[in-house]
Design a protein around this motif. Structure first.
Motif, PDB file in Angstrom:
ATOM      1  N   HIS A 102       2.740  29.438  10.356  1.00  0.00           N
ATOM      2  CA  HIS A 102       3.689  29.830   9.320  1.00  0.00           C
ATOM      3  C   HIS A 102       3.322  29.225   7.970  1.00  0.00           C
ATOM      4  CE1 HIS A 102       6.271  31.494  12.411  1.00  0.00           C
ATOM      5  NE2 HIS A 102       6.282  30.330  13.033  1.00  0.00           N
ATOM      6  N   TYR A 103       3.729  29.898   6.892  1.00  0.00           N
ATOM      7  CA  TYR A 103       3.495  29.393   5.537  1.00  0.00           C
ATOM      8  C   TYR A 103       4.184  28.044   5.340  1.00  0.00           C
ATOM      9  CZ  TYR A 103       2.890  29.583   0.429  1.00  0.00           C
ATOM     10  OH  TYR A 103       2.523  29.321  -0.865  1.00  0.00           O
ATOM     11  N   GLU A 104       5.311  27.853   5.983  1.00  0.00           N
ATOM     12  CA  GLU A 104       6.025  26.576   5.908  1.00  0.00           C
ATOM     13  C   GLU A 104       5.151  25.429   6.408  1.00  0.00           C
ATOM     14  OE1 GLU A 104      10.088  24.462   7.725  1.00  0.00           O
ATOM     15  OE2 GLU A 104       9.671  26.582   8.097  1.00  0.00           O
ATOM     16  N   ASP A 105       4.452  25.646   7.513  1.00  0.00           N
ATOM     17  CA  ASP A 105       3.564  24.606   8.061  1.00  0.00           C
ATOM     18  C   ASP A 105       2.436  24.295   7.087  1.00  0.00           C
ATOM     19  OD1 ASP A 105       5.093  24.665  10.412  1.00  0.00           O
ATOM     20  OD2 ASP A 105       3.871  26.292  11.231  1.00  0.00           O
ATOM     21  N   PHE A 106       1.909  25.347   6.473  1.00  0.00           N
ATOM     22  CA  PHE A 106       0.834  25.170   5.494  1.00  0.00           C
ATOM     23  C   PHE A 106       1.310  24.351   4.302  1.00  0.00           C
ATOM     24  CE2 PHE A 106      -0.820  26.916   1.443  1.00  0.00           C
ATOM     25  CZ  PHE A 106      -2.113  26.428   1.508  1.00  0.00           C
ATOM     26  N   LEU A 107       2.485  24.681   3.766  1.00  0.00           N
ATOM     27  CA  LEU A 107       3.013  23.968   2.600  1.00  0.00           C
ATOM     28  C   LEU A 107       3.217  22.486   2.894  1.00  0.00           C
ATOM     29  CD1 LEU A 107       5.670  26.456   1.156  1.00  0.00           C
ATOM     30  CD2 LEU A 107       3.454  25.856   0.158  1.00  0.00           C
ATOM     31  N   LYS A 108       3.784  22.179   4.039  1.00  0.00           N
ATOM     32  CA  LYS A 108       4.024  20.776   4.398  1.00  0.00           C
ATOM     33  C   LYS A 108       2.706  20.016   4.521  1.00  0.00           C
ATOM     34  CE  LYS A 108       8.478  21.425   6.708  1.00  0.00           C
ATOM     35  NZ  LYS A 108       9.213  21.376   7.992  1.00  0.00           N
ATOM     36  N   ALA A 109       1.692  20.679   5.065  1.00  0.00           N
ATOM     37  CA  ALA A 109       0.387  20.033   5.201  1.00  0.00           C
ATOM     38  C   ALA A 109      -0.231  19.767   3.826  1.00  0.00           C
ATOM     39  CB  ALA A 109      -0.551  20.913   6.035  1.00  0.00           C
ATOM     40  N   VAL A 110      -0.084  20.717   2.906  1.00  0.00           N
ATOM     41  CA  VAL A 110      -0.606  20.548   1.548  1.00  0.00           C
ATOM     42  C   VAL A 110       0.076  19.369   0.858  1.00  0.00           C
ATOM     43  CG1 VAL A 110      -0.671  21.549  -0.774  1.00  0.00           C
ATOM     44  CG2 VAL A 110      -1.329  22.930   1.198  1.00  0.00           C
ATOM     45  N   VAL A 111       1.406  19.310   0.940  1.00  0.00           N
ATOM     46  CA  VAL A 111       2.152  18.247   0.264  1.00  0.00           C
ATOM     47  C   VAL A 111       1.749  16.883   0.810  1.00  0.00           C
ATOM     48  CG1 VAL A 111       4.423  17.260  -0.172  1.00  0.00           C
ATOM     49  CG2 VAL A 111       4.112  19.732  -0.273  1.00  0.00           C
ATOM     50  N   ARG A 112       1.680  16.758   2.129  1.00  0.00           N
ATOM     51  CA  ARG A 112       1.327  15.459   2.726  1.00  0.00           C
ATOM     52  C   ARG A 112      -0.117  15.068   2.395  1.00  0.00           C
ATOM     53  NH1 ARG A 112       4.569  17.546   7.456  1.00  0.00           N
ATOM     54  NH2 ARG A 112       6.589  16.521   7.239  1.00  0.00           N
ATOM     55  N   ILE A 207      13.079  19.513   1.565  1.00  0.00           N
ATOM     56  CA  ILE A 207      13.877  20.228   0.554  1.00  0.00           C
ATOM     57  C   ILE A 207      12.964  21.056  -0.351  1.00  0.00           C
ATOM     58  CG2 ILE A 207      15.302  19.919  -1.514  1.00  0.00           C
ATOM     59  CD1 ILE A 207      16.557  17.490  -0.118  1.00  0.00           C
ATOM     60  N   THR A 208      11.855  20.474  -0.773  1.00  0.00           N
ATOM     61  CA  THR A 208      10.917  21.171  -1.649  1.00  0.00           C
ATOM     62  C   THR A 208      10.336  22.410  -0.972  1.00  0.00           C
ATOM     63  OG1 THR A 208      10.305  19.087  -2.739  1.00  0.00           O
ATOM     64  CG2 THR A 208       8.789  20.940  -2.997  1.00  0.00           C
ATOM     65  N   VAL A 209       9.914  22.254   0.266  1.00  0.00           N
ATOM     66  CA  VAL A 209       9.323  23.376   1.003  1.00  0.00           C
ATOM     67  C   VAL A 209      10.358  24.477   1.233  1.00  0.00           C
ATOM     68  CG1 VAL A 209       8.369  24.078   3.243  1.00  0.00           C
ATOM     69  CG2 VAL A 209       7.513  22.018   2.101  1.00  0.00           C
TER      70      VAL A 209
END
Length: 219
Positions: A102-112, A207-209
């Protein structure tokens, strides 16, 4: 704040810059300038203050760097080309090349992934964020070494999730801009504007994601 957030010794690693060509006085000048620029900003930092902190005469600075701006560029240019750009491209590949469901998983990985980088290299990140808007040379370097490649790679991920029907059909450049603006906003608040606040990083990342997904996710 963690100790590594203020560590700038990595600036003098051979892989980062041509530090082997720097004298001990030059290293002290560069270190003092980094500290001053991140604390007070470029405009508010004087060469006399930098010299005093470095323990050298002000004239010594001008023997090595014609102007204060030359000193800024001497710090940022090698770091941008030898460290920041390769690190962002190579390290972010770990994120971009994975097959996220999911795009959500990708975003969290990018942020971390980016948070780890910022924590390790906070002094230079602060200088870049503070000074890029005011110096054409820095903007050009950022676009040349980082922005173009980052947007191309990020765009492929966005298109992938649009084709899966997970994201709304808008230009990928717009989806990237909206995603990165929200992420950058979190990092600006977390590390530049109010770093001393009692942050719950995991909660703020969530919250950001979710904020990004609320606007981009296909219904």
């Amino acid at each position: 704040m963690k100790k590594e957030e203020n560590n700038i010794e990595w600036l003098f690693d051979e892989e980062v810059s041509d530090s082997g060509d720097l004298t001990e006085k030059q290293k002290r000048i560069v270190k003092a300038a980094v500290e001053m620029f991140q604390e007070k900003g470029f405009s508010a930092s004087s060469t006399s203050e930098i010299a005093r902190r470095a323990g050298v005469a002000e004239g010594t600075i001008f023997r090595h760097y014609r102007t204060k701006k030359d000193l800024l560029l001497a710090i940022v240019t090698p770091v941008m080309s030898h460290l920041v750009a390769p690190f962002i491209v190579k390290d972010l590949d770990k994120v971009l090349k994975q097959d996220y469901e999911h795009y959500e998983d990708f975003l969290k990985a990018v942020v971390r992934n980016r948070q780890t980088f910022i924590r390790k290299h906070l002094p230079i990140v602060k200088i870049l964020i503070q000074e890029i808007p005011f110096h054409e040379e820095l903007r050009t370097q950022f676009i040349e070494h980082i922005a173009k490649d980052l947007f191309d790679r990020f765009g492929k991920v966005v298109v992938h999730f649009q084709e899966k029907g997970e994201l709304i059909e808008i230009p990928s450049s717009s989806a990237i801009r909206l995603s990165l603006t929200a992420i950058l906003g979190f990092f600006l608040a977390r590390y530049i504007m109010v770093p001393d606040r009692d942050w719950d990083d995991e909660k703020e990342i969530e919250i950001t994601v979710q904020f990004i997904l609320h606007g981009l996710k296909a219904r």
